[in-house]
Structures are given as structure tokens and as C-alpha cells.
Design a protein around this motif. Structure first.
Motif, PDB file in Angstrom:
ATOM      1  N   PRO A   1      -0.164  -9.589  -9.743  1.00  0.00           N
ATOM      2  CA  PRO A   1       0.173  -8.490 -10.857  1.00  0.00           C
ATOM      3  C   PRO A   1      -0.732  -7.133 -10.667  1.00  0.00           C
ATOM      4  O   PRO A   1      -0.193  -6.194 -11.172  1.00  0.00           O
ATOM      5  CB  PRO A   1      -0.029  -9.289 -12.119  1.00  0.00           C
ATOM      6  CG  PRO A   1      -0.267 -10.332 -11.724  1.00  0.00           C
ATOM      7  CD  PRO A   1      -0.057 -10.798 -10.282  1.00  0.00           C
ATOM      8  N   GLY A   2      -2.038  -7.488  -9.749  1.00  0.00           N
ATOM      9  CA  GLY A   2      -2.764  -6.279  -9.659  1.00  0.00           C
ATOM     10  C   GLY A   2      -2.297  -5.582  -8.579  1.00  0.00           C
ATOM     11  O   GLY A   2      -3.189  -4.568  -8.025  1.00  0.00           O
ATOM     12  N   HIS A   3      -1.278  -5.816  -7.744  1.00  0.00           N
ATOM     13  CA  HIS A   3      -1.042  -5.418  -6.224  1.00  0.00           C
ATOM     14  C   HIS A   3      -0.977  -3.904  -6.279  1.00  0.00           C
ATOM     15  O   HIS A   3      -1.684  -3.053  -5.458  1.00  0.00           O
ATOM     16  CB  HIS A   3       0.004  -5.887  -5.504  1.00  0.00           C
ATOM     17  CG  HIS A   3       0.131  -5.605  -4.185  1.00  0.00           C
ATOM     18  ND1 HIS A   3      -0.771  -5.676  -3.147  1.00  0.00           N
ATOM     19  CD2 HIS A   3       1.204  -4.947  -3.659  1.00  0.00           C
ATOM     20  CE1 HIS A   3      -0.291  -5.154  -2.061  1.00  0.00           C
ATOM     21  NE2 HIS A   3       0.897  -4.472  -2.493  1.00  0.00           N
ATOM     22  N   ALA A   4      -0.067  -3.545  -7.065  1.00  0.00           N
ATOM     23  CA  ALA A   4       0.250  -2.067  -7.121  1.00  0.00           C
ATOM     24  C   ALA A   4      -0.814  -1.064  -7.357  1.00  0.00           C
ATOM     25  O   ALA A   4      -1.012  -0.186  -6.816  1.00  0.00           O
ATOM     26  CB  ALA A   4       1.503  -1.728  -7.925  1.00  0.00           C
ATOM     27  N   ARG A   5      -1.596  -1.607  -8.355  1.00  0.00           N
ATOM     28  CA  ARG A   5      -2.673  -0.692  -8.793  1.00  0.00           C
ATOM     29  C   ARG A   5      -3.737  -0.582  -7.620  1.00  0.00           C
ATOM     30  O   ARG A   5      -4.626   0.368  -7.307  1.00  0.00           O
ATOM     31  CB  ARG A   5      -3.299  -0.909  -9.922  1.00  0.00           C
ATOM     32  CG  ARG A   5      -2.803  -0.455 -11.261  1.00  0.00           C
ATOM     33  CD  ARG A   5      -3.527  -1.267 -12.387  1.00  0.00           C
ATOM     34  NE  ARG A   5      -2.880  -0.702 -13.403  1.00  0.00           N
ATOM     35  CZ  ARG A   5      -2.937  -1.291 -14.617  1.00  0.00           C
ATOM     36  NH1 ARG A   5      -3.833  -2.433 -14.825  1.00  0.00           N
ATOM     37  NH2 ARG A   5      -2.067  -1.051 -15.703  1.00  0.00           N
ATOM     38  N   ALA A   6      -4.014  -1.846  -7.200  1.00  0.00           N
ATOM     39  CA  ALA A   6      -5.117  -1.948  -6.065  1.00  0.00           C
ATOM     40  C   ALA A   6      -4.732  -1.288  -4.753  1.00  0.00           C
ATOM     41  O   ALA A   6      -5.699  -0.542  -4.053  1.00  0.00           O
ATOM     42  CB  ALA A   6      -5.319  -3.531  -5.713  1.00  0.00           C
ATOM     43  N   ALA A   7      -3.396  -1.270  -4.532  1.00  0.00           N
ATOM     44  CA  ALA A   7      -2.823  -0.464  -3.248  1.00  0.00           C
ATOM     45  C   ALA A   7      -3.051   1.040  -3.591  1.00  0.00           C
ATOM     46  O   ALA A   7      -3.364   1.759  -2.607  1.00  0.00           O
ATOM     47  CB  ALA A   7      -1.354  -0.942  -3.131  1.00  0.00           C
ATOM     48  N   ARG A   8      -2.862   1.272  -4.796  1.00  0.00           N
ATOM     49  CA  ARG A   8      -2.983   2.915  -5.086  1.00  0.00           C
ATOM     50  C   ARG A   8      -4.516   3.387  -5.259  1.00  0.00           C
ATOM     51  O   ARG A   8      -4.768   4.399  -4.732  1.00  0.00           O
ATOM     52  CB  ARG A   8      -2.473   3.111  -6.440  1.00  0.00           C
ATOM     53  CG  ARG A   8      -2.347   4.628  -6.947  1.00  0.00           C
ATOM     54  CD  ARG A   8      -1.966   4.746  -8.357  1.00  0.00           C
ATOM     55  NE  ARG A   8      -2.923   4.204  -9.175  1.00  0.00           N
ATOM     56  CZ  ARG A   8      -2.965   3.851 -10.365  1.00  0.00           C
ATOM     57  NH1 ARG A   8      -1.913   4.444 -11.051  1.00  0.00           N
ATOM     58  NH2 ARG A   8      -3.891   3.727 -10.955  1.00  0.00           N
TER      59      ARG A   8
END
Ligand SMILES: *Cc1c(COP(=O)(O)O)cnc(C)c1O
Length: 391
Positions: free
Chosen positions: A290-297
Motif C-alpha cells: 500500500p505504501g509503494h506509490a508514495r515511497a516511489a515518489r
């Protein structure tokens, strides 16, 4: 404050090596000296900045304090403390009696314990929030004095929208502190995202060898830095000279250790996800997380911590921790050696953390050796829960 004129343009990986060095003079040492003295020669009225007494200040702290500031892109030197908790305690001192503090519902458990203690003895209102839920955090910021944020959180690895939260806090006049222990300054630099203060358990990645307990606070604002320093002098939570020396020595290899352990963590998370004995894997680097998109950004890299839930519940989790041979069953994280533990073995751990969650801190050993050890243990644990039901 940079030691060298062009230091501000160096990447954090370079600053970790170049920061806090003595001036380049013929015959001067390459490493800063350690001064073992509790007091300094002084007569008359002490002048500002004059060395006086080591609880107040000592040159032995400065190379580390300059380096951690440069790593976090702060314009003020950092403030080193006897432990991460001593650093966090100094930040809590910004909450007045009867004030309001916002903390993540999942966070370092002693940080949460400290907040509860303030609630009990200083009439402080503690608002626990899910840091991944931006609307919920923003609502809790109204009327708050301080928000202590963690991202990714310990041990659930939830990722906050730090730019949005720090912006919302600034608009509402709420002081913010980010515990950047998990991400390290290589992963994110919260001051550049709008945080007022950054705290570190230097014990973990910065020192990196599980041989020292140390903390630090970093800020851009001279008045905040002055108050944190004043708190340290009043409360006396100062580090010894050898601890600071060890920490700076550890920082020199920060980039190598973090790059290696992050790459290994992502590979192990991917393999674990496919293993039949595994119920769930949490790691911000996994596309399924669930945290992937934010962490990638927002982050460089995804950190070196994995949350693992084996099938079969708590007994299987305990059996797994007992079955490994290379991984070390131990608390703490961020050392060169890979460690793991079931978090809810601590009665103080938040009850919203699953009972079967194993927090894994990936070190710098060979990825295949780490995987072989895990796989052997996973293959051995029963794929059934203790009541005999198929898991
Ligand atoms: C370990 C830890 C702390 C506390 O630091 P100490 O150096 O043990 O006092 C605070 N925050 C996080 C995220 C930690 O992992």
C-alpha cells in the motif's frame, strides 16, 4: 558551516565520507581527534562559545554534529544525544502542559510510551493517527502543538504523504518532527520537505554496527536548535566521546551499507511473497504494498526493513524466529547483521500490530545465504496453526 567550501553540492553519500574532517593543513590528522576531558582551562567571565565544561559542549561532538546536519541539508549543526529516546524527549519538550501532540498509532513504541506518560503527568492530549491516512492526520493537526511523524512507520512500514502533511502542519502553525531513523538521510531529507525538526536513533543505520546507542536532533531554525541544546544541557542526556567517535566512523560507510541492505531487502521481499508458507509481506518496494506509490515518489530507495506474517499465526512466527541460524533473533535494526523478531512479544507493542508480524532488519550479508537460511526455516515450520486447522 560546511567543512569544505563546495560541500553543499555533494550528495549525501559523499557528505557521509567528507563531513566533519579537520582542516586540510600540512601534517594535520585526516580524522578528528577525540578529546577526553570533562573540563577546560578557563578564568574570568566565560565568553560565548568558549569551551568550559563537557556537559554543555565539547569539540568531540562537533564533527558528528556537522556531518549529520550536512546529511539532512540543515543549516544549523545537529545536536547529539545519549540515545534516540533522549533526542525524542527533547522534541516532546516543545509540548506545553495541557497541550496537544499528534503521533502515529504505529511508531517506535517508546515514543508512544513517552506520549502516554505526558498525558498522565502533564495533562497532554495525545492524538494517535494512521499516518498513511492523510485526511485523518490533517484533521488531527487542528489545535495541536506538535506532530511527531514516522515514515515508514515502525514496525508496520506505513508510508505517510510527508510533503502534504508537513505543508498542512505549517499552515496551521503546528511544529513538526520526523523520526527519520528508518529511511536514513539517504532515503529522505524531511527538512527539505518542510519538517521543523528531524530526529534519529543514530544507534541504527547511522552508526550501523550494533555497538553504540546514540541519538540526534537536526533543524534549520537557530531558535529551535538553541532550545534543543539548552534542553540537553539542563537534562544532561549527553553522549560519551567514544560513542560519538564510533558513530562518525560508522557514518563513513552509510551509503555502502544502505545500498546493499536495501537491494537485498527488496529481493528477499519478492522471494518471500511467493513462498507458500507466507501469508503477507510488507515492504514499500513491493508493487503490491500500500505504501509503494508514495515511497516511489518521495524516497530514494525503500529501506531495509521487511514485515513478514507467516501462515499459521503467532506460534509459527515464534518457531520461525527460533529456526533461523544466520539471522539473529534480536530487537533493534540497522546493523550490518540481519536481525528479526516477532514484535508483539513486547506487551507494550500496539495491539493493532498483527500478533504474527515478524520485523526483519536486513543487513549486508550475502543475499543467497540470507535466503537459504530463511527458506530452510520456512520449509521446516508447520503449515498449520496450533489448533490443527489448515492455515
Ligand atoms: C530505536 C528507535 C528509537 C529509539 O532510539 P534509541 O537509540 O534506542 O534510544 C526511536 N525511533 C525509532 C524509529 C527507532 O527505531
Amino acid at each position: 558551516m560546511p567543512t569544505h567550501p563546495d560541500e553543499s553540492s555533494y550528495t549525501a553519500a559523499t557528505v557521509a565520507v567528507s563531513g566533519g574532517r579537520p582542516p586540510r593543513e600540512q601534517g594535520s590528522p585526516v580524522n578528528p581527534p577525540v578529546v577526553l576531558s570533562s573540563t577546560y582551562v578557563s578564568h574570568g567571565v566565560p565568553q560565548p562559545g568558549e569551551p568550559l565544561y563537557t556537559r554543555m559542549d565539547t569539540e568531540t561532538w562537533h564533527p558528528f554534529e556537522e556531518t549529520i546536519a550536512a546529511l539532512e541539508r540543515a543549516s544549523e549543526p545537529g545536536v547529539v544525544f545519549a540515545s534516540g529516546m533522549a533526542a525524542i524527549a527533547s522534541v516532546f519538550s516543545f509540548v506545553p502542559v495541557g497541550g496537544v501532540v499528534v503521533v502515529p498509532r504505529h511508531a517506535y513504541q517508546v515514543t508512544l510510551g513517552f506520549a502516554d506518560d505526558l498525558a498522565a503527568r502533564a495533562d497532554v492530549t495525545v492524538r494517535r493517527v494512521d499516518v498513511a491516512d492523510t485526511d485523518q492526520v490533517v484533521a488531527a493537526l487542528d489545535g495541536a502543538d506538535l506532530a511527531i511523524l514516522e515514515s515508514p512507520t515502525n514496525p508496520m512500514l506505513e508510508v505517510a504523504d510527508l510533503p502534504a502533511l508537513l505543508d498542512a502542519a505549517r499552515q496551521r502553525g503546528v511544529l513538526t518532527a520526523v523520526d527519520n531513523t528508518f529511511a536514513t538521510p539517504l532515503g529522505q531529507q524531511p527538512l527539505t520537505l518542510g519538517a521543523d525538526l528531524v530526529v534519529h536513533s543514530v544507534t541504527k543505520y547511522l552508526a550501523g554496527h550494533s555497538d553504540v546507542v546514540l541519538g540526534a536532533v537536526v533543524t534549520d531554525e537557530p531558535e529551535l536548535a538553541r532550545r534543543v541544546r539548552g534542553y540537553r544541557t539542563l537534562h544532561g542526556a549527553i553522549p560519551g566521546p567514544w560513542e560519538v567517535w564510533l558513530a562518525l566512523r560508522g557514518v563513513r560507510t552509510l551509503a555502502l551499507r544502505v545500498e546493499r541492505s536495501q537491494a537485498t531487502a527488496l529481493e528477499l521481499a519478492r522471494r518471500l511473497e511467493k513462498h507458500p508458507a507466507v501469508l503477507e509481506v510488507r515492504h514499500p518496494g513491493l508493487e503490491s504494498d500500500p505504501g509503494h506509490a508514495r515511497a516511489a515518489r518521495d524516497m530514494h530507495g525503500f529501506g531495509s526493513i521487511i514485515g513478514l506474517r507467516p501462515r499459521g499465526g503467532r506460534e509459527v512466527a515464534d518457531a520461525l524466529v527460533d529456526a533461523v541460524r544466520l539471522w539473529v533473533p534480536a530487537t533493534s535494526l540497522g546493523g550490518v547483521e540481519s536481525c528479526l523478531e516477532r514484535r508483539r512479544r513486547f506487551p507494550t507493542e500496539s495491539t493493532t500490530v498483527p500478533d504474527d508480524l515478524i520485523r526483519m532488519s536486513v543487513g549486508i550479508e550475502d543475499v543467497e545465504d540470507l535466503w537459504a537460511d530463511l527458506r530452510r526455516a520456512l520449509d521446516r515450520v508447520p503449515l498449520e496453526s496450533s489448533d490443527g486447522a489448515p492455515a
